[in-house]
Write a protein that holds these residues in place. Structure first.
Motif, PDB file in Angstrom:
ATOM      1  N   LEU A 122      -8.163 -27.122   4.817  1.00 44.18           N
ATOM      2  CA  LEU A 122      -8.734 -26.683   6.093  1.00 44.18           C
ATOM      3  C   LEU A 122      -9.998 -25.850   5.891  1.00 44.18           C
ATOM      4  N   PRO A 123     -10.963 -25.933   6.805  1.00 44.54           N
ATOM      5  CA  PRO A 123     -12.073 -24.973   6.797  1.00 44.54           C
ATOM      6  C   PRO A 123     -11.499 -23.556   6.922  1.00 44.54           C
ATOM      7  N   ALA A 124     -12.141 -22.592   6.271  1.00 46.18           N
ATOM      8  CA  ALA A 124     -11.615 -21.220   6.263  1.00 46.18           C
ATOM      9  C   ALA A 124     -11.412 -20.685   7.673  1.00 46.18           C
ATOM     10  N   LEU A 166      -5.797 -20.442  13.024  1.00 46.65           N
ATOM     11  CA  LEU A 166      -4.432 -20.946  13.204  1.00 46.65           C
ATOM     12  C   LEU A 166      -3.407 -19.872  12.868  1.00 46.65           C
ATOM     13  N   PHE A 167      -3.681 -19.085  11.822  1.00 46.24           N
ATOM     14  CA  PHE A 167      -2.747 -18.013  11.478  1.00 46.24           C
ATOM     15  C   PHE A 167      -2.640 -17.001  12.614  1.00 46.24           C
ATOM     16  N   LEU A 168      -3.781 -16.608  13.181  1.00 47.21           N
ATOM     17  CA  LEU A 168      -3.770 -15.626  14.268  1.00 47.21           C
ATOM     18  C   LEU A 168      -3.071 -16.175  15.511  1.00 47.21           C
ATOM     19  N   VAL A 169      -3.257 -17.452  15.793  1.00 47.60           N
ATOM     20  CA  VAL A 169      -2.545 -18.073  16.919  1.00 47.60           C
ATOM     21  C   VAL A 169      -1.044 -18.047  16.657  1.00 47.60           C
ATOM     22  N   LEU A 199     -19.874 -10.574   5.406  1.00 41.73           N
ATOM     23  CA  LEU A 199     -18.942 -10.121   6.436  1.00 41.73           C
ATOM     24  C   LEU A 199     -18.309 -11.322   7.116  1.00 41.73           C
ATOM     25  N   HIS A 200     -17.013 -11.183   7.396  1.00 42.10           N
ATOM     26  CA  HIS A 200     -16.315 -12.144   8.236  1.00 42.10           C
ATOM     27  C   HIS A 200     -16.945 -12.090   9.633  1.00 42.10           C
ATOM     28  N   LYS A 245      -2.498 -10.886   6.955  1.00 39.27           N
ATOM     29  CA  LYS A 245      -2.383 -12.077   6.125  1.00 39.27           C
ATOM     30  C   LYS A 245      -3.418 -12.015   5.009  1.00 39.27           C
ATOM     31  N   SER A 246      -3.008 -12.361   3.786  1.00 40.54           N
ATOM     32  CA  SER A 246      -3.940 -12.481   2.669  1.00 40.54           C
ATOM     33  C   SER A 246      -4.320 -13.944   2.496  1.00 40.54           C
ATOM     34  N   LEU A 247      -5.580 -14.172   2.150  1.00 38.45           N
ATOM     35  CA  LEU A 247      -6.073 -15.531   2.032  1.00 38.45           C
ATOM     36  C   LEU A 247      -5.948 -16.079   0.610  1.00 38.45           C
ATOM     37  N   SER A 248      -5.667 -15.223  -0.362  1.00 43.83           N
ATOM     38  CA  SER A 248      -5.535 -15.680  -1.746  1.00 43.83           C
ATOM     39  C   SER A 248      -4.078 -15.590  -2.194  1.00 43.83           C
ATOM     40  N   HIS A 249      -3.759 -16.316  -3.256  1.00 43.32           N
ATOM     41  CA  HIS A 249      -2.393 -16.336  -3.771  1.00 43.32           C
ATOM     42  C   HIS A 249      -2.388 -16.119  -5.283  1.00 43.32           C
ATOM     43  N   GLY A 250      -1.258 -15.681  -5.787  1.00 40.88           N
ATOM     44  CA  GLY A 250      -1.107 -15.428  -7.212  1.00 40.88           C
ATOM     45  C   GLY A 250       0.336 -15.141  -7.536  1.00 40.88           C
ATOM     46  N   PRO A 251       0.613 -14.687  -8.754  1.00 35.72           N
ATOM     47  CA  PRO A 251       1.997 -14.405  -9.132  1.00 35.72           C
ATOM     48  C   PRO A 251       2.579 -13.239  -8.341  1.00 35.72           C
TER      49      PRO A 251
END
Length: 541
Positions: free
Chosen positions: A23-25, A31-34, A97-98, A405-411
């Motif tokens: 998905l585009p950022a 979608l997350f906010l909705v 900036l977002h 919500k965080s946009l990145s993932h990791g361990p």
């Protein structure tokens, strides 16, 4: 069309995350906010996005002017700006900036603004961009923008980043000082001889407090700690200077009910303490805030020369500090811009409600939800630490974290019990070595070991040095931001506002006791853990 079909099938946050890379950022964030409860109109309005707007794909200048483009690109207007960007360390490339942040950073506001946001949502970066815009557009006629925060460490870090972000001309119109440093400068300029008391357990302040306690009414069945808490949470916080004021003061949350007669019996201790301090030319910091605010108010016509004041880490300021900030600039457009987060309130004595301090934010309150620093796995672990803890919105209301919500993932961060500091240091060494061995050839990860006291911090540092791992402590004098290939060492309070690739948090097991008894310690753990961008380890000792 294919993506639309996939989006319509999303039924959970996990399903949305699985589709993130396709998905585009902007679509993923919206979608997350909705899903979190916002309407589509709210999402579009926050971004100032028009869905009925025709896009000219050949007009590159217009495309670069959109908020979405400016969140990814920076247009360099002169050689000075280009040189500053090219010479800046990677960690200081804080120019993007977002779209929601960009809207908040620019333009006029009719009065004080409050922006809430969890750790890593870009509050400080937004505040810096707001200060830059104000300096470039509203700091006229020799006036300046004051950027203030709670600690000296953070003020130094912010000033260095602003120098990267701003031109020399804009920077000349921005003054960066933590509030206590500003107060100290004001007192010296007015030749006020009192020294500020920050720790009542040291030197002259301790002697003054002991002398005051010696006058307490022996018929009252309350411990010495009651007087200390009453002084901080009621007398100093509310700026009470007379017995009549104390008789009618609000004491919500104090636990012990005091009749009028008991208040009359308690008050002489506080009166004696202030007298003892005065004889030693000392003053409690809250009393200094209050008295300076009163001085500014009585000196009508003598402006301090500020076009606007930007305040970071608002949750750390108490009522008298907020009242002082209100007094430092006249009411008007763009006067005060606050950013903060109740989740990170680590100085519990400083809890304040903005509206009770003369700061009206009605209609000018916003919230940031998207975390750009911490992986979602680290964010979830940190938020879980606060379960059962009350989080306020800095204005007598409640805050919530379900939309973050965080946009990145990791361990996922590991939580491990150890038998003491020696075993904890060995676990920290293993964690550091593991991450270093996995880093890319040209990569240099930053590390910080965050501990619960200076003594434990130094003990951990000695163990690292013995294992051949260079380390440097973060102190009130320096963040050692330029240090390379070393492990930073910090207390939980000193780590506030900083960020590292990997963080090891060392804390007593008691910090994770019942939430109603350990809310302050859990907030410290939340702050410490959310300094990490990629990897985290929580060690209980």
């Amino acid at each position: 069309e294919e993506l639309l079909q996939a989006v319509r099938k999303i039924g959970s946050e996990e399903a949305l995350d699985a589709l993130q890379l396709r998905l585009p950022a902007e679509a993923y964030e919206g979608l997350f906010l909705v899903a979190a409860g916002d309407s589509v109109n709210q999402v579009l309005q926050a971004r100032e996005t028009r869905v009925d707007q025709t896009i000219d794909t050949s007009d590159f200048a217009a495309a670069l002017a959109t908020a979405e483009s400016q969140s990814r690109f920076v247009v360099v207007d002169d050689d000075e700006a280009m040189l500053a960007i090219m010479n800046a360390p990677l960690a200081q490339w804080r120019v993007f900036l977002h779209p929601t942040q960009n809207k908040l950073a620019r333009g006029d506001r009719s009065g004080p603004v409050r922006v809430l946001g969890g750790a890593g949502t870009g509050k400080t970066v937004l505040a810096m961009h707001r200060a830059k815009w104000l300096a470039e557009n509203r700091a006229l006629g020799g006036k300046k923008v004051l950027f203030t925060t709670f600690t000296r460490n953070l003020a130094l870090d912010i000033e260095e980043n602003l120098k990267t972000l701003c031109s020399a001309d804009a920077m000349s119109r921005i003054e960066v000082k933590n509030l206590d440093a500003w107060v100290g400068g004001f007192m010296r300029a007015r030749k006020l001889e009192h020294r500020i008391v920050y720790d009542r357990k040291q030197d002259g302040a301790l002697q003054a407090w002991q002398s005051a306690l010696a006058t307490k009414d022996a018929t009252l069945d309350v411990p010495d700690s009651f007087y200390s808490d009453e002084l901080e949470q009621v007398v100093l916080a509310q700026g009470l200077t007379t017995l009549d004021q104390y008789r009618t003061a609000r004491r919500i949350g104090r636990g012990v009910i005091l009749s009028r007669a008991k208040r009359d019996a308690v008050w002489p201790v506080f009166e004696e303490y202030r007298g003892q301090l005065a004889s030693r030319k000392l003053k409690e910091v809250d009393d200094a805030y209050r008295e300076i605010a009163e001085m500014i108010a009585t000196e009508q016509g003598s402006e301090l020369g500020y076009a606007a004041i930007v305040i970071d880490e608002t949750q750390d300021f108490g009522p008298q500090a907020l009242k002082l900030l209100r007094a430092m600039i006249a009411h008007g457009p763009n006067d005060l811009f606050f950013v903060g987060d109740g989740h990170q309130r680590i100085y519990s004595r400083n809890r304040a409600a903005m509206s009770r301090c003369g700061i009206d934010i009605r209609g000018r309150s916003r919230k940031l939800y998207l975390n750009y620093r911490t992986t979602d796995e680290i964010r979830r672990q940190a938020v879980a630490l606060l379960e059962g803890c009350e989080i306020d919105d800095l204005d007598d209301g409640h805050d919530e974290s379900k939309r973050y919500k965080s946009l990145s993932h990791g361990p996922a961060p590991e939580v491990r019990k150890t038998s003491g500091l020696e075993e904890a240091s060995q676990a920290a060494i293993g964690f550091i070595q593991q991450w270093r061995s996995a880093q890319a050839e040209n990569e240099s990860l930053s590390f910080c070991v965050v501990s619960y006291s200076e003594k434990s911090r130094d003990a951990l540092g000695q163990q690292l040095q013995a294992a051949g791992i260079a380390s440097v402590p973060i102190t009130a004098q320096s963040n050692h931001a330029d240090a390379r290939n070393v492990v930073h060492l910090a207390t939980m309070h000193r780590a506030k506002g900083l960020e590292f690739d990997c963080v090891i948090v060392v804390a007593p097991e008691s910090y994770l006791g019942p939430a109603e008894e350990t809310a302050g310690q859990r907030r410290l753990l939340y702050v410490a853990l959310t300094r990490a961008k990629r990897g985290a380890l929580l060690l209980q000792v």
